[in-house]
Design a protein around this motif. Structure first.
Motif, mmCIF file in Angstrom:
data_model
loop_
_atom_site.group_PDB
_atom_site.id
_atom_site.type_symbol
_atom_site.label_atom_id
_atom_site.label_comp_id
_atom_site.label_asym_id
_atom_site.label_seq_id
_atom_site.Cartn_x
_atom_site.Cartn_y
_atom_site.Cartn_z
ATOM 1 N N ASN A 196 0.897 -1.196 -0.054
ATOM 2 C CA ASN A 196 -0.168 0.036 0.041
ATOM 3 C C ASN A 196 0.767 1.149 0.138
ATOM 4 O OD1 ASN A 196 -1.992 2.041 0.372
ATOM 5 N ND2 ASN A 196 -2.379 1.344 2.307
ATOM 6 N N ALA A 197 0.657 2.005 -1.050
ATOM 7 C CA ALA A 197 1.471 3.442 -1.082
ATOM 8 C C ALA A 197 0.635 4.172 -0.132
ATOM 9 C CB ALA A 197 1.658 3.962 -2.527
ATOM 10 N N ALA A 198 0.979 4.248 1.319
ATOM 11 C CA ALA A 198 0.253 4.989 2.322
ATOM 12 C C ALA A 198 0.534 6.416 2.492
ATOM 13 C CB ALA A 198 0.330 4.077 3.498
ATOM 14 N N GLY A 221 6.083 6.696 0.784
ATOM 15 C CA GLY A 221 7.112 7.267 -0.286
ATOM 16 C C GLY A 221 7.245 8.749 -0.072
ATOM 17 N N PRO A 222 8.248 9.336 -0.644
ATOM 18 C CA PRO A 222 8.533 10.747 -0.218
ATOM 19 C C PRO A 222 7.700 11.617 -1.554
ATOM 20 C CG PRO A 222 9.945 9.646 -2.047
ATOM 21 C CD PRO A 222 9.227 8.668 -1.679
ATOM 22 N N VAL A 223 7.306 12.807 -0.774
ATOM 23 C CA VAL A 223 6.645 13.715 -1.726
ATOM 24 C C VAL A 223 7.874 14.497 -2.506
ATOM 25 C CG1 VAL A 223 5.413 16.105 -1.704
ATOM 26 C CG2 VAL A 223 5.030 14.102 0.115
ATOM 27 N N TRP A 224 7.542 14.632 -3.682
ATOM 28 C CA TRP A 224 8.440 15.055 -4.856
ATOM 29 C C TRP A 224 8.863 16.711 -4.398
ATOM 30 C CZ3 TRP A 224 12.449 13.403 -7.476
ATOM 31 C CH2 TRP A 224 12.960 14.119 -8.429
ATOM 32 N N ALA A 282 2.767 1.906 -7.975
ATOM 33 C CA ALA A 282 3.822 2.893 -8.236
ATOM 34 C C ALA A 282 3.938 3.885 -7.211
ATOM 35 C CB ALA A 282 3.403 3.643 -9.741
ATOM 36 N N ILE A 283 4.815 3.584 -6.335
ATOM 37 C CA ILE A 283 4.780 4.392 -5.149
ATOM 38 C C ILE A 283 5.295 5.818 -5.280
ATOM 39 C CG2 ILE A 283 6.035 4.481 -2.835
ATOM 40 C CD1 ILE A 283 6.396 1.487 -2.970
ATOM 41 N N TYR A 321 1.618 12.410 -4.648
ATOM 42 C CA TYR A 321 2.931 12.965 -4.149
ATOM 43 C C TYR A 321 3.818 13.222 -5.203
ATOM 44 C CZ TYR A 321 2.122 11.113 0.594
ATOM 45 O OH TYR A 321 1.777 10.689 2.003
ATOM 46 N N GLY A 322 3.574 13.106 -6.656
ATOM 47 C CA GLY A 322 4.286 14.118 -7.674
ATOM 48 C C GLY A 322 5.599 13.467 -7.897
ATOM 49 N N PHE A 323 6.121 12.245 -7.668
ATOM 50 C CA PHE A 323 7.415 11.749 -8.078
ATOM 51 C C PHE A 323 7.353 11.557 -9.546
ATOM 52 C CE2 PHE A 323 11.177 9.626 -7.876
ATOM 53 C CZ PHE A 323 11.956 9.578 -6.799
ATOM 54 N N PRO A 324 8.461 11.757 -10.298
ATOM 55 C CA PRO A 324 8.136 11.815 -11.897
ATOM 56 C C PRO A 324 8.148 10.314 -11.952
ATOM 57 C CG PRO A 324 10.176 13.298 -11.033
ATOM 58 C CD PRO A 324 9.438 12.800 -9.837
ATOM 59 N N LYS A 325 7.364 9.610 -13.037
ATOM 60 C CA LYS A 325 7.201 8.399 -13.247
ATOM 61 C C LYS A 325 8.250 7.539 -13.592
ATOM 62 C CE LYS A 325 2.063 8.825 -13.247
ATOM 63 N NZ LYS A 325 1.004 8.808 -14.112
#
Length: 177
Positions: A28-30, A85-88, A122-123, A128-132
């Motif tokens: 889970n991308a929580a 995961g991190p916020v971009w 796709a965490i 969170y806006g991380f580039p895919k």
């Protein structure tokens, strides 16, 4: 679908609904509260039922780059590994390292709990806006490293859209080359 064999494990990129995968665990991308949210987090909570939220309330949250484990309840997966995961923020705040750490923490929890098949969304690539493409390279690298240990049978990178699956598939093929 892209499929790579490494260390006795199949690493696959698929398009689909992670809540329908009958594996030992899904990831889970929580958010850090672990109390549900939007996107895949909300979908997992809805599919698992209220017992998942009840168990998550006992955990006390999870910092970015770490992971926690619960039962799967109404899901076909036995367990849910929750990671944050991190916020971009443009890549200048260690986001790559935090995302890689989130994957490694999930693999470590899976290993500690005897789980040999698991799926990742796709965490960090949604709100969170991380580039895919960047996230896909990290996911592929960490999945290949985990598979090399010989402990996993199946690792699925489950994407919501065909376009995302193509991005993750290219990253996996390039990383495995």
């Amino acid at each position: 679908m892209v499929r790579i064999e490494k260390g006795g494990a199949a690493i696959e990129v698929v398009t689909g609904d992670i809540t329908r995968l009958a594996l030992d665990a899904i990831v889970n991308a929580a958010n850090s509260s672990l109390l549900g949210g939007g996107g895949v987090d909300g979908a997992i909570h809805r599919a698992a039922g209220p017992e998942l939220l009840e168990e998550c309330r006992t955990i006390g949250g999870c910092p970015a780059g770490e992971a926690r484990i619960t039962f799967g309840y109404g899901l076909p997966a036995q367990r849910v590994i929750h990671t944050v995961g991190p916020v971009w923020h443009g890549g200048e705040r260690g986001e790559d390292a935090v995302l890689a750490g989130a994957y490694r923490a999930c693999f470590a929890l899976a290993l500690d709990n005897g789980l040999r098949t698991l799926a990742f969304p796709a965490i960090s690539t949604g709100v969170y806006g991380f580039p895919k493409a960047r996230a896909a390279r990290i996911a592929a690298r960490e999945a290949l490293a985990a598979a090399a240990g010989g402990h996993f049978r199946r690792i699925v990178l489950c994407c919501f859209s065909e376009a995302d699956a193509a991005t993750y598939g290219r990253a996996l093929e390039a990383s495995a080359a």
